[in-house]
Design an enzyme around this catalytic site. Structure first.
Site, mmCIF file in Angstrom:
data_model
loop_
_atom_site.group_PDB
_atom_site.id
_atom_site.type_symbol
_atom_site.label_atom_id
_atom_site.label_comp_id
_atom_site.label_asym_id
_atom_site.label_seq_id
_atom_site.Cartn_x
_atom_site.Cartn_y
_atom_site.Cartn_z
ATOM 1 N N CYS A 115 0.819 -1.237 0.000
ATOM 2 C CA CYS A 115 0.000 0.000 0.000
ATOM 3 C C CYS A 115 0.843 1.274 0.000
ATOM 4 C CB CYS A 115 -0.953 0.001 1.175
ATOM 5 S SG CYS A 115 -2.011 -1.438 1.191
ATOM 6 N N HIS A 256 -3.282 6.393 4.656
ATOM 7 C CA HIS A 256 -3.741 5.226 3.892
ATOM 8 C C HIS A 256 -5.152 4.861 4.375
ATOM 9 C CE1 HIS A 256 -4.138 1.488 1.960
ATOM 10 N NE2 HIS A 256 -3.769 0.716 2.975
ATOM 11 N N ASN A 286 -10.484 -0.289 1.039
ATOM 12 C CA ASN A 286 -9.024 -0.172 0.968
ATOM 13 C C ASN A 286 -8.590 -0.364 -0.485
ATOM 14 O OD1 ASN A 286 -6.273 -0.581 1.076
ATOM 15 N ND2 ASN A 286 -6.344 -1.960 2.840
HETATM 16 N N1 ACO Z 1 -18.374 -10.339 8.871
HETATM 17 C C1 ACO Z 1 -18.735 -10.882 10.055
HETATM 18 N N2 ACO Z 1 -17.854 -11.443 10.893
HETATM 19 C C2 ACO Z 1 -16.574 -11.462 10.527
HETATM 20 C C3 ACO Z 1 -16.127 -10.930 9.307
HETATM 21 C C4 ACO Z 1 -17.082 -10.350 8.464
HETATM 22 N N3 ACO Z 1 -16.777 -9.797 7.279
HETATM 23 N N4 ACO Z 1 -14.795 -11.094 9.215
HETATM 24 C C5 ACO Z 1 -14.397 -11.715 10.340
HETATM 25 N N5 ACO Z 1 -15.484 -11.937 11.131
HETATM 26 C C6 ACO Z 1 -15.529 -12.585 12.440
HETATM 27 C C7 ACO Z 1 -14.343 -13.456 12.711
HETATM 28 O O1 ACO Z 1 -14.549 -14.738 12.158
HETATM 29 C C8 ACO Z 1 -14.282 -13.451 14.215
HETATM 30 O O2 ACO Z 1 -15.215 -14.389 14.674
HETATM 31 P P1 ACO Z 1 -14.853 -15.327 15.923
HETATM 32 O O3 ACO Z 1 -14.604 -14.393 17.068
HETATM 33 O O4 ACO Z 1 -16.088 -16.158 16.068
HETATM 34 O O5 ACO Z 1 -13.645 -16.082 15.501
HETATM 35 C C9 ACO Z 1 -14.786 -12.078 14.598
HETATM 36 O O6 ACO Z 1 -15.471 -11.576 13.453
HETATM 37 C C10 ACO Z 1 -13.686 -11.115 14.998
HETATM 38 O O7 ACO Z 1 -12.680 -11.183 14.011
HETATM 39 P P2 ACO Z 1 -11.373 -10.318 14.161
HETATM 40 O O8 ACO Z 1 -10.467 -10.630 13.032
HETATM 41 O O9 ACO Z 1 -10.848 -10.411 15.548
HETATM 42 O O10 ACO Z 1 -11.981 -8.862 13.987
HETATM 43 P P3 ACO Z 1 -11.229 -7.490 14.243
HETATM 44 O O11 ACO Z 1 -11.975 -6.727 15.245
HETATM 45 O O12 ACO Z 1 -9.763 -7.697 14.442
HETATM 46 O O13 ACO Z 1 -11.410 -6.771 12.845
HETATM 47 C C11 ACO Z 1 -10.277 -6.361 10.769
HETATM 48 C C12 ACO Z 1 -10.941 -7.396 11.666
HETATM 49 C C13 ACO Z 1 -11.316 -5.322 10.356
HETATM 50 C C14 ACO Z 1 -9.733 -7.077 9.548
HETATM 51 C C15 ACO Z 1 -9.138 -5.680 11.530
HETATM 52 O O14 ACO Z 1 -8.274 -6.620 12.102
HETATM 53 C C16 ACO Z 1 -8.347 -4.787 10.638
HETATM 54 O O15 ACO Z 1 -8.804 -3.763 10.191
HETATM 55 N N6 ACO Z 1 -7.070 -5.120 10.368
HETATM 56 C C17 ACO Z 1 -6.218 -4.332 9.523
HETATM 57 C C18 ACO Z 1 -6.533 -4.655 8.106
HETATM 58 C C19 ACO Z 1 -5.805 -3.810 7.183
HETATM 59 O O16 ACO Z 1 -5.711 -2.635 7.361
HETATM 60 N N7 ACO Z 1 -5.313 -4.453 6.151
HETATM 61 C C20 ACO Z 1 -4.755 -3.855 5.071
HETATM 62 C C21 ACO Z 1 -3.420 -3.235 5.282
HETATM 63 S S1 ACO Z 1 -2.361 -3.577 4.042
HETATM 64 C C22 ACO Z 1 -3.113 -3.223 2.660
HETATM 65 O O17 ACO Z 1 -3.716 -2.185 2.611
HETATM 66 C C23 ACO Z 1 -2.999 -4.161 1.534
#
Ligand code: ACO
Length: 332
Positions: A115, A256, A286
């Site tokens: 990114c 970003h 994103n």
């Molecule tokens: N809908 C519903 N539930 C979901 C979804 C969804 N789309 N995705 C995951 N879940 C569930 C999971 O299975 C998990 O369930 P469980 O507790 O029963 O196992 C629960 O939701 C919590 O999942 P987490 O991964 O802990 O959720 P979190 O609060 O960490 O949020 C997220 C996830 C949004 C991906 C967060 O970690 C995040 O934003 N990370 C950074 C991502 C990022 O910025 N990536 C890109 C950077 S690099 C680039 O740009 C290429």
């Protein structure tokens, strides 16, 4: 000796026509608008049509940036295209963009740094101008990331979208342009954001093609989240210190656009007024290397970003990589 500065003179953006809302996604995977909005702030994203390639989006954004800059494609001295989702591995996408624009046979290269690739490219393009080696440099960030998404994996497919953003940098003797920067990478975190297939590690062969998850983007969201929040705050402070500035001197931070929670966390830690953070992740998701030029272009067109201002760009992504840079826009 004349001092050269690299001013931002043109901005362009392109987002595909098709909009995919959270409600649309909830029909495909087990998710909900409530979950996506509360965890990421994303409401909708744009998805390229089957006929569109990443270079088409890059060329469309570039045409707008060149028109605003009043620079003919034949007057470009260098083209840098940041992407992790090119049309092909070979040839480099930058050459396709050069051809689609009808630019001269000038140097063109594709830069891959996740990114933050576009911020890396802005630093490199500026350095060429400051060294007196180029007058007009096109810096593009473009991603057609939807083709790399597994639309059965709710943890990744809801977060990304397709778009392109472009900037024309032009030499001037008025003090402006790049004031400070930090580029970084930490390959020990490479596993946290990866598309395994299609490289030398896992070439597409009859015996490897069966494992579908190898052919899509895989992400450990929690690890990326921890890395992103830490690096964003640290690198913002680092570039301010290098330029001998404080947040009071900055008009806007253009971060970003991965997740609204990361943007809000960084604003809170830096004690920045939320309105100083440019954010459009809710409408685009994103868009990786395209996200900062896209957000900047929108904020220019709605009148927030203006000549004379100081902007900070801050990004993080696959690698893991990060980048931050302060740019000053010259007054007319
Ligand atoms: N809908 C519903 N539930 C979901 C979804 C969804 N789309 N995705 C995951 N879940 C569930 C999971 O299975 C998990 O369930 P469980 O507790 O029963 O196992 C629960 O939701 C919590 O999942 P987490 O991964 O802990 O959720 P979190 O609060 O960490 O949020 C997220 C996830 C949004 C991906 C967060 O970690 C995040 O934003 N990370 C950074 C991502 C990022 O910025 N990536 C890109 C950077 S690099 C680039 O740009 C290429």
């Amino acid at each position: 000796m004349t001092q050269h500065y690299a001013n931002i003179v043109g901005l362009g953006m392109y987002a595909p026509e098709k909009v995919l809302t959270n409600a649309d996604l909830a029909k495909i995977v087990d998710t909900s608008d409530e979950w996506i909005v509360s965890r990421s702030g994303i409401r909708e994203r744009h998805i390229a049509s089957d006929k569109e390639q990443c270079s088409d989006m890059a060329a469309a954004a570039s045409r707008d940036a060149l028109a605003m800059a009043n620079v003919d494609p034949s007057d470009l001295d260098l083209i840098i295209v940041a992407t992790s989702s090119p049309d092909n591995h070979v040839p480099p996408m930058s050459s396709l963009v050069q051809d689609k624009l009808g630019a001269g046979n000038v140097g063109a290269y594709t830069l891959v740094a996740g990114c933050p690739g576009w911020v890396y490219a802005m630093v490199q393009g500026s350095a060429m101008i400051q060294a007196g080696l180029a007058k007009n440099v096109l810096v593009v960030g473009a991603e057609l990331i939807s083709r790399y998404l597994d639309f059965t994996d709710r943890a990744t497919c809801v977060l990304f979208g397709d778009a392109a953003g472009a900037v024309v940098l032009q030499a001037t003797d008025k003090p402006c342009g790049l004031l400070s920067y930090e580029l970084g990478s930490d390959g020990s975190g490479a596993e946290h954001l990866k598309m395994k297939g299609c490289g030398t590690e896992l070439p597409p062969r009859e015996d490897t093609i069966g494992n579908r998850e190898d052919w899509y983007l895989q992400m450990n969201g929690r690890e990326v989240f921890k890395f992103a929040t830490r690096k964003m705050v640290d690198s913002l402070h680092s570039v301010l210190e290098k330029a001998d500035l404080t947040f009071d001197d900055i008009d806007y931070v253009v971060p970003h656009q991965a997740n609204m929670r990361i943007i809000e966390y960084a604003a809170g830690k830096a004690k920045l007024a939320p309105e100083k953070m440019i954010a459009n992740v809710s409408n685009y998701g994103n868009t990786s290397a395209a996200s900062i030029p896209l957000a900047m272009c929108e904020a220019y067109h709605d009148g927030r970003i203006k000549p004379g201002q100081k902007l900070v760009f801050s990004s993080f992504g696959a690698g893991l990589t990060w980048a931050a840079a302060i740019f000053e826009l010259a007054t007319p």
